[in-house]
Design an enzyme around this catalytic site. Sequence first.
Site, PDB file in Angstrom:
ATOM      1  N   LYS A   1      31.670  -5.899  31.138  1.00  0.00           N
ATOM      2  CA  LYS A   1      30.693  -5.472  30.122  1.00  0.00           C
ATOM      3  C   LYS A   1      31.321  -5.550  28.729  1.00  0.00           C
ATOM      4  O   LYS A   1      32.541  -5.605  28.608  1.00  0.00           O
ATOM      5  CB  LYS A   1      30.191  -4.059  30.408  1.00  0.00           C
ATOM      6  CG  LYS A   1      31.292  -3.015  30.370  1.00  0.00           C
ATOM      7  CD  LYS A   1      30.779  -1.653  30.786  1.00  0.00           C
ATOM      8  CE  LYS A   1      31.892  -0.647  30.924  1.00  0.00           C
ATOM      9  NZ  LYS A   1      32.659  -0.395  29.701  1.00  0.00           N
TER      10      LYS A   1
ATOM     11  N   ASP B   1      35.905   1.407  34.691  1.00  0.00           N
ATOM     12  CA  ASP B   1      36.938   1.066  33.693  1.00  0.00           C
ATOM     13  C   ASP B   1      38.348   1.584  33.969  1.00  0.00           C
ATOM     14  O   ASP B   1      39.020   2.088  33.055  1.00  0.00           O
ATOM     15  CB  ASP B   1      36.493   1.561  32.306  1.00  0.00           C
ATOM     16  CG  ASP B   1      35.210   0.877  31.834  1.00  0.00           C
ATOM     17  OD1 ASP B   1      34.635   0.106  32.603  1.00  0.00           O
ATOM     18  OD2 ASP B   1      34.791   1.129  30.687  1.00  0.00           O
TER      19      ASP B   1
ATOM     20  N   CYS C   1      32.023   5.928  28.977  1.00  0.00           N
ATOM     21  CA  CYS C   1      31.458   4.936  29.893  1.00  0.00           C
ATOM     22  C   CYS C   1      30.935   5.538  31.194  1.00  0.00           C
ATOM     23  O   CYS C   1      29.966   5.042  31.754  1.00  0.00           O
ATOM     24  CB  CYS C   1      32.457   3.816  30.137  1.00  0.00           C
ATOM     25  SG  CYS C   1      32.591   2.766  28.663  1.00  0.00           S
TER      26      CYS C   1
HETATM   27  C1  VGL Z   1      35.259   3.082  26.609  1.00  0.00           C
HETATM   28  C2  VGL Z   1      35.774   3.459  24.413  1.00  0.00           C
HETATM   29  C3  VGL Z   1      35.568   2.134  24.106  1.00  0.00           C
HETATM   30  C4  VGL Z   1      35.140   3.630  28.000  1.00  0.00           C
HETATM   31  C5  VGL Z   1      35.039   1.754  26.318  1.00  0.00           C
HETATM   32  O1  VGL Z   1      35.349   2.888  28.976  1.00  0.00           O
HETATM   33  O2  VGL Z   1      34.848   4.841  28.147  1.00  0.00           O
HETATM   34  N1  VGL Z   1      35.612   3.928  25.640  1.00  0.00           N
HETATM   35  N2  VGL Z   1      35.192   1.280  25.070  1.00  0.00           N
END
Ligand code: VGL
Length: 193
Positions: free
Chosen positions: A105, A19, A144
């Site tokens: 995702k 991410d 994540c």
């Molecule tokens: C994430 C909060 C909401 C992450 C993803 O990538 O850690 N955190 N969605």
Amino acid sequence: MEAKSRFVLTSKDALVVVDMQNDFISGALAVSGAEEIIDKVNRYTRIFADKGLPVFFTRDWHPEEHISFKENGGVWPKHCVAGSWGARFHDKLFIPADNRFVISKGTSPDFDAYSGFQGTVLDQLLKERGVKRLFISGIATDYCVKHTAFGAVNLGYQVFILLDAVKGVDLSPGDSHRALEFLYSLGVVGVEF
Ligand code: VGL
Ligand code: ZN
């Protein structure tokens, strides 16, 4: 003798970059200090790419009406809406020309996915390539990264966290530390090389 790169990688190793998107670095859900790990992540990507090893980039890729958004009853501000600037990988993120894969995702409105394995073909792609050891970098350590590492352990991979190339949110102080402790208790190993 070089100080670093003593870690011997083999053909059964792969890198996962979690991410590294605008919203998590400087946008809606910016993780403090995330900017500082971009160079570290890129360094690992080059190490793997130079050895011909696959690199898997996960990304949060939510629909507008996603369940995790506050306006829809969730806990997060709107972030990583598919196709938006916030969902794009950071401009400085190095993405090799080949042997790299993008894993989206959280793409269904009614499901969230902190793990790169949840509702994706990541496990299938890794198994097809005979990958046994996974090296995980990216953000966020306490969300994540943690869940992707946990998913990998449950699927039978040997998991390493690249400690200098992850960054946590730490909504409650110590969340990242506790996430790592939890992973270590499962046999995950923290490394830098
Ligand atoms: C994430 C909060 C909401 C992450 C993803 O990538 O850690 N955190 N969605
Ligand atoms: Zn999300």
